[in-house]
Design a protein around this motif. Structure first.
Motif, PDB file in Angstrom:
ATOM      1  N   VAL A  43      35.590  44.673  32.982  1.00 50.49           N
ATOM      2  CA  VAL A  43      35.923  44.141  31.740  1.00 50.49           C
ATOM      3  C   VAL A  43      36.384  42.972  31.613  1.00 50.49           C
ATOM      4  CG1 VAL A  43      36.863  44.791  29.240  1.00 50.49           C
ATOM      5  CG2 VAL A  43      36.646  46.678  31.109  1.00 50.49           C
ATOM      6  N   SER A  94      34.234  36.404  32.337  1.00 47.44           N
ATOM      7  CA  SER A  94      34.315  34.891  32.890  1.00 47.44           C
ATOM      8  C   SER A  94      33.492  34.452  33.949  1.00 47.44           C
ATOM      9  CB  SER A  94      35.907  34.357  32.715  1.00 47.44           C
ATOM     10  OG  SER A  94      36.376  35.053  34.091  1.00 47.44           O
ATOM     11  N   LEU A 137      35.041  32.825  36.100  1.00 46.66           N
ATOM     12  CA  LEU A 137      36.097  32.368  37.232  1.00 46.66           C
ATOM     13  C   LEU A 137      36.275  34.001  37.758  1.00 46.66           C
ATOM     14  CD1 LEU A 137      38.337  31.119  38.511  1.00 46.66           C
ATOM     15  CD2 LEU A 137      39.819  31.741  36.737  1.00 46.66           C
ATOM     16  N   SER A 160      34.158  41.196  25.084  1.00 42.24           N
ATOM     17  CA  SER A 160      35.008  41.530  23.668  1.00 42.24           C
ATOM     18  C   SER A 160      33.895  41.946  22.629  1.00 42.24           C
ATOM     19  CB  SER A 160      35.627  40.018  23.366  1.00 42.24           C
ATOM     20  OG  SER A 160      34.467  39.302  22.876  1.00 42.24           O
ATOM     21  N   ARG A 161      32.777  41.812  22.966  1.00 38.35           N
ATOM     22  CA  ARG A 161      31.486  42.420  21.895  1.00 38.35           C
ATOM     23  C   ARG A 161      31.229  43.599  22.222  1.00 38.35           C
ATOM     24  NH1 ARG A 161      29.890  38.001  18.438  1.00 38.35           N
ATOM     25  NH2 ARG A 161      29.397  40.044  17.304  1.00 38.35           N
ATOM     26  N   ALA A 169      39.908  42.613  33.366  1.00 37.39           N
ATOM     27  CA  ALA A 169      40.270  40.984  33.538  1.00 37.39           C
ATOM     28  C   ALA A 169      39.952  40.305  32.298  1.00 37.39           C
ATOM     29  CB  ALA A 169      39.252  40.312  34.618  1.00 37.39           C
ATOM     30  N   THR A 170      40.839  40.549  31.215  1.00 32.11           N
ATOM     31  CA  THR A 170      40.579  40.052  29.900  1.00 32.11           C
ATOM     32  C   THR A 170      41.857  39.237  29.395  1.00 32.11           C
ATOM     33  OG1 THR A 170      41.606  41.929  28.966  1.00 32.11           O
ATOM     34  CG2 THR A 170      39.475  42.104  29.197  1.00 32.11           C
ATOM     35  N   GLY A 171      43.060  39.813  30.238  1.00 34.45           N
ATOM     36  CA  GLY A 171      44.338  39.211  29.856  1.00 34.45           C
ATOM     37  C   GLY A 171      44.898  39.694  28.490  1.00 34.45           C
ATOM     38  N   VAL A 172      44.450  40.801  27.917  1.00 38.08           N
ATOM     39  CA  VAL A 172      44.872  41.564  26.776  1.00 38.08           C
ATOM     40  C   VAL A 172      45.885  42.615  27.293  1.00 38.08           C
ATOM     41  CG1 VAL A 172      44.240  42.699  24.626  1.00 38.08           C
ATOM     42  CG2 VAL A 172      42.817  41.036  25.619  1.00 38.08           C
ATOM     43  N   VAL A 210      43.442  42.947  36.910  1.00 34.82           N
ATOM     44  CA  VAL A 210      43.368  41.647  37.274  1.00 34.82           C
ATOM     45  C   VAL A 210      44.109  40.819  36.156  1.00 34.82           C
ATOM     46  CG1 VAL A 210      42.120  39.606  37.603  1.00 34.82           C
ATOM     47  CG2 VAL A 210      41.225  41.992  38.389  1.00 34.82           C
ATOM     48  N   GLY A 211      44.265  41.247  34.994  1.00 32.36           N
ATOM     49  CA  GLY A 211      44.838  40.572  33.811  1.00 32.36           C
ATOM     50  C   GLY A 211      46.466  40.441  34.210  1.00 32.36           C
ATOM     51  N   MET A 215      50.676  45.656  38.592  1.00 34.50           N
ATOM     52  CA  MET A 215      50.830  44.397  38.188  1.00 34.50           C
ATOM     53  C   MET A 215      52.202  43.904  37.724  1.00 34.50           C
ATOM     54  SD  MET A 215      49.502  41.372  37.378  1.00 34.50           S
ATOM     55  CE  MET A 215      47.727  41.549  37.967  1.00 34.50           C
ATOM     56  N   THR A 258      44.747  36.908  46.116  1.00 33.46           N
ATOM     57  CA  THR A 258      44.009  35.756  45.868  1.00 33.46           C
ATOM     58  C   THR A 258      44.107  34.467  47.062  1.00 33.46           C
ATOM     59  OG1 THR A 258      44.107  36.090  43.433  1.00 33.46           O
ATOM     60  CG2 THR A 258      43.692  33.706  44.270  1.00 33.46           C
TER      61      THR A 258
END
Ligand code: NDP
Length: 289
Positions: free
Chosen positions: A167, A170, A172, A195-196, A213-216, A234-235, A262, A270
């Motif tokens: 998910v 990007s 990156l 997102s879509r 990996a969305t950051g939401v 990952v977010g 997390m 990383t």
């Protein structure tokens, strides 16, 4: 299997990171500690960036990799930055180059990245490195996608024939990770969501391995998870209660088969993968290791 029969296994990053660093240190020492150098370029005085760069150098030194640090003021011009990166690109004693992102807004990151030769692109961010990943050629894979793969491998999570849902798309993280997981030898069947994506929860429930990996913050909950799935977070979101991931850990506990914490999961992989890429960069440039 009933849901309450599942004990969710935690997959902390530290043991995987330490195994990679130990392996690299042993390899460098066994080869007679040849001179390998990692150069970082830091523009400006952003405190978190300074901290990240310092920790990269500290860990490099611990395993026998030399550090070259270039620091430029936030007022530096594009020409000055380009000149420094071009100088490092031409310097045969430098094997890896990392330009710490984000750059101040007046500087063009694409133009700088284009100056880094593929062999020295230890961040795996240049167009050539991305192209090599797509074409299955030797090259550097971005440290975060590679860190996810190394975590799965460290914990013996099977990938061949498994359905991985990533998910976030990007350049990156999500996009290169989806290509990496589908590579021959890793052999996941990959769905790349964003997102879509319609019916995201349903798509995610189809995953054997779900990577967000969305950051939401805490957006992945029990409705997204099938019993026994492996969840990789990952977010990173900084909230009033500290750093939280994309995955609501409390909600998925007892449903997921495995889960990265997390903080303490993917993030700390990383820097280990940066070191792995630097050693590979040295080999690509003729150092016997
Ligand atoms: P980007 O903002 O570049 O990309 C986010 C992606 O998530 C986009 O593809 C976006 O979709 C998608 N997205 C956003 N909201 C939703 C949603 N509600 N449902 C589904 N998809 C959504 O972020 P990055 O890829 O750079 O970073 C992602 C996260 O990973 C961040 O929290 C970042 O801090 C963290 N990170 C962690 C690292 C680690 O080492 N653990 C390293 C690097 C980043 P769309 O394309 O449609 O907009």
């Amino acid at each position: 299997m009933s849901l309450d029969a599942i004990t969710t296994r935690m997959l902390p990053g530290a043991p995987a990171r330490d195994a990679i660093l130990q392996g690299l240190h042993t390899r460098i020492t066994a080869a007679g500690s040849p001179a390998i150098a990692l150069a970082t370029v830091l523009v400006g005085d952003d405190a978190p960036s300074q901290k990240y760069v310092a920790s990269k150098h500290r860990i490099a030194q611990q395993i026998g990799i030399q550090s070259v640090q270039v620091e430029l003021p936030s007022t530096c011009t594009q020409e000055q930055l380009d000149a420094e990166v071009a100088r490092l690109a031409a310097d045969t004693s430098v094997h890896g180059i990392l330009v710490q992102m984000p750059l101040p807004v007046h500087l063009d990151a694409e133009r700088v990245l284009a100056l880094i030769p593929a062999a020295k692109d230890v961040d795996g961010l240049t167009s050539e490195s991305m192209g090599r990943l797509m074409r299955g050629l030797e090259g550097h894979v971005g440290c975060t996608p590679l860190g996810v793969l190394r975590l799965l491998q460290h914990y013996g999570i099977a990938t061949a024939g498994k359905h991985a849902v990533v998910v976030g798309r990007s350049t990156l993280v999500g996009l290169p990770l989806s290509v990496l997981l589908a590579r021959k030898g890793i052999d996941c069947t990959v769905t790349l969501a964003h997102s879509r994506t319609a019916n995201l929860a349903e798509v995610c429930r189809g995953a054997d391995i779900l990577i967000s990996a969305t950051g939401v913050a805490r957006s992945i909950d029990a409705s997204h998870v099938s019993a026994g799935a492996t969840l990789i977070d990952v977010g990173i979101s900084r909230t009033e209660v500290g750093i939280v991931g994309d995955i609501d850990a409390d909600a998925v506990m007892g449903i997921a088969g495995a889960l990265t914490p997390m903080p303490g999961g993917t993030g700390i992989m990383t820097v280990a993968c940066l070191m792995e890429n630097t050693v590979n960069a040295a080999v690509m440039q003729g150092i016997a290791l």
